[in-house]
Design an enzyme around this catalytic site. Structure first.
Site, PDB file in Angstrom:
ATOM      1  N   SER A 139     102.887  85.073  43.772  1.00  0.00           N
ATOM      2  CA  SER A 139     102.881  84.233  44.967  1.00  0.00           C
ATOM      3  C   SER A 139     102.884  85.149  46.169  1.00  0.00           C
ATOM      4  O   SER A 139     103.208  86.343  46.055  1.00  0.00           O
ATOM      5  CB  SER A 139     104.138  83.348  44.980  1.00  0.00           C
ATOM      6  OG  SER A 139     104.343  82.752  46.240  1.00  0.00           O
ATOM      7  N   TYR A 152     113.411  81.597  44.424  1.00  0.00           N
ATOM      8  CA  TYR A 152     111.954  81.677  44.297  1.00  0.00           C
ATOM      9  C   TYR A 152     111.439  83.038  44.761  1.00  0.00           C
ATOM     10  O   TYR A 152     110.612  83.668  44.089  1.00  0.00           O
ATOM     11  CB  TYR A 152     111.308  80.556  45.114  1.00  0.00           C
ATOM     12  CG  TYR A 152     109.821  80.419  44.889  1.00  0.00           C
ATOM     13  CD1 TYR A 152     109.328  79.925  43.682  1.00  0.00           C
ATOM     14  CD2 TYR A 152     108.916  80.777  45.870  1.00  0.00           C
ATOM     15  CE1 TYR A 152     107.963  79.790  43.468  1.00  0.00           C
ATOM     16  CE2 TYR A 152     107.544  80.655  45.662  1.00  0.00           C
ATOM     17  CZ  TYR A 152     107.078  80.162  44.465  1.00  0.00           C
ATOM     18  OH  TYR A 152     105.734  80.042  44.248  1.00  0.00           O
TER      19      TYR A 152
END
Length: 253
Positions: A139, A152
């Site tokens: 990501s 995250y």
């Protein structure tokens, strides 16, 4: 990809399902792994190629489940040519000082341990074959910090590190390992992140996010899937240990 077998975790999600569609369009067999059997059956039906699509319900955090999805894939199709190690969750949006240990660890369990276990057992199979391509889902969170997203952010930094480490370990075995690094892809996960950030105005969060994207829009699952297809193919035969940004220019800004 004609006749190749592609194993996809998080296969019932937006990016996973669209990637399966792209590979099917290019002649591959696809195996979708997800924790929800109902979502898997729905995904299989929507792909509309039942003879070339296998679904396996599994929890990527459980080693016995990972061993099972590898064995079932090889039993059905004989090999794993491509592994899209994609399963992930975003987790809650909570400052570190208020974040419970269990909440933090639940994100790491799926996003890091799940990726590690997939690498561990798919690499063993690919070493037997003498070839293979692995694409992890990182990501733009692998490069940055973000307030309220400790689990995250930490997990995607870890995926970047696992990608580079695995690439070095298996290069001599004819296996390539890369990652895609998407940002702001229009999926259910993005909607969840927007709601976590501001439950009263998720649309406002979305508009604010778009203002930070040089291309001025959210990405689509197809945008990610096409990059995964490239990394899986022989066109990327000299590419390993890389993170490919699919972010509308955010990392360049």
């Amino acid at each position: 990809m004609n006749g190749n077998t592609v194993l996809i975790t998080g296969g019932a999600g937006g990016i996973g399902k669209e990637t399966a569609k792209v590979f099917l369009e290019n002649g591959a067999n696809v195996v979708l792994v997800d924790v929800s059997e109902e979502a898997l059956e729905s995904a299989k039906e929507s792909l509309n190629q039942p003879d070339k699509t296998l679904v396996i319900q599994a929890d990527v955090t459980k080693e016995e489940d990972v061993i099972q999805y590898v064995e079932k894939t090889v039993g059905a199709f004989g090999a794993i040519d491509v592994f899209f190690n994609n399963a992930a969750i975003s987790g809650p949006s909570i400052p570190i000082k208020d974040l419970d240990k269990q909440q933090f660890e639940s994100v790491l369990s799926i996003n890091v341990t799940g990726v590690f276990l997939g690498l561990k057992h798919v690499i063993k199979q690919m070493e037997k074959q003498g070839y293979g391509s692995i694409i992890n889902t990182a990501s733009n969170a692998a490069y940055i910090g973000a307030a309220g997203m400790a689990g995250y952010i930490a997990s995607k930094h870890a995926v970047a590190g696992l990608t580079k480490t695995a690439a070095l370990e298996v290069a001599s075995s004819g296996i390539r390992v890369n990652a895609v690094a998407p940002a702001a892809i229009d999926t259910q996960m993005l909607s969840g992140i927007q709601k976590n950030m501001n439950p009263d105005d998720p649309e406002g969060v979305g508009e604010a996010l778009k203002q930070g994207i040089p291309l001025g829009r959210f990405g689509t699952p197809r945008d990610v899937a096409e990059v995964v297809l490239f990394l899986a193919s022989d066109k990327a035969s000299f590419v390993t240990g890389s993170l490919y940004n699919v972010d509308g220019g955010m990392q360049a800004d």
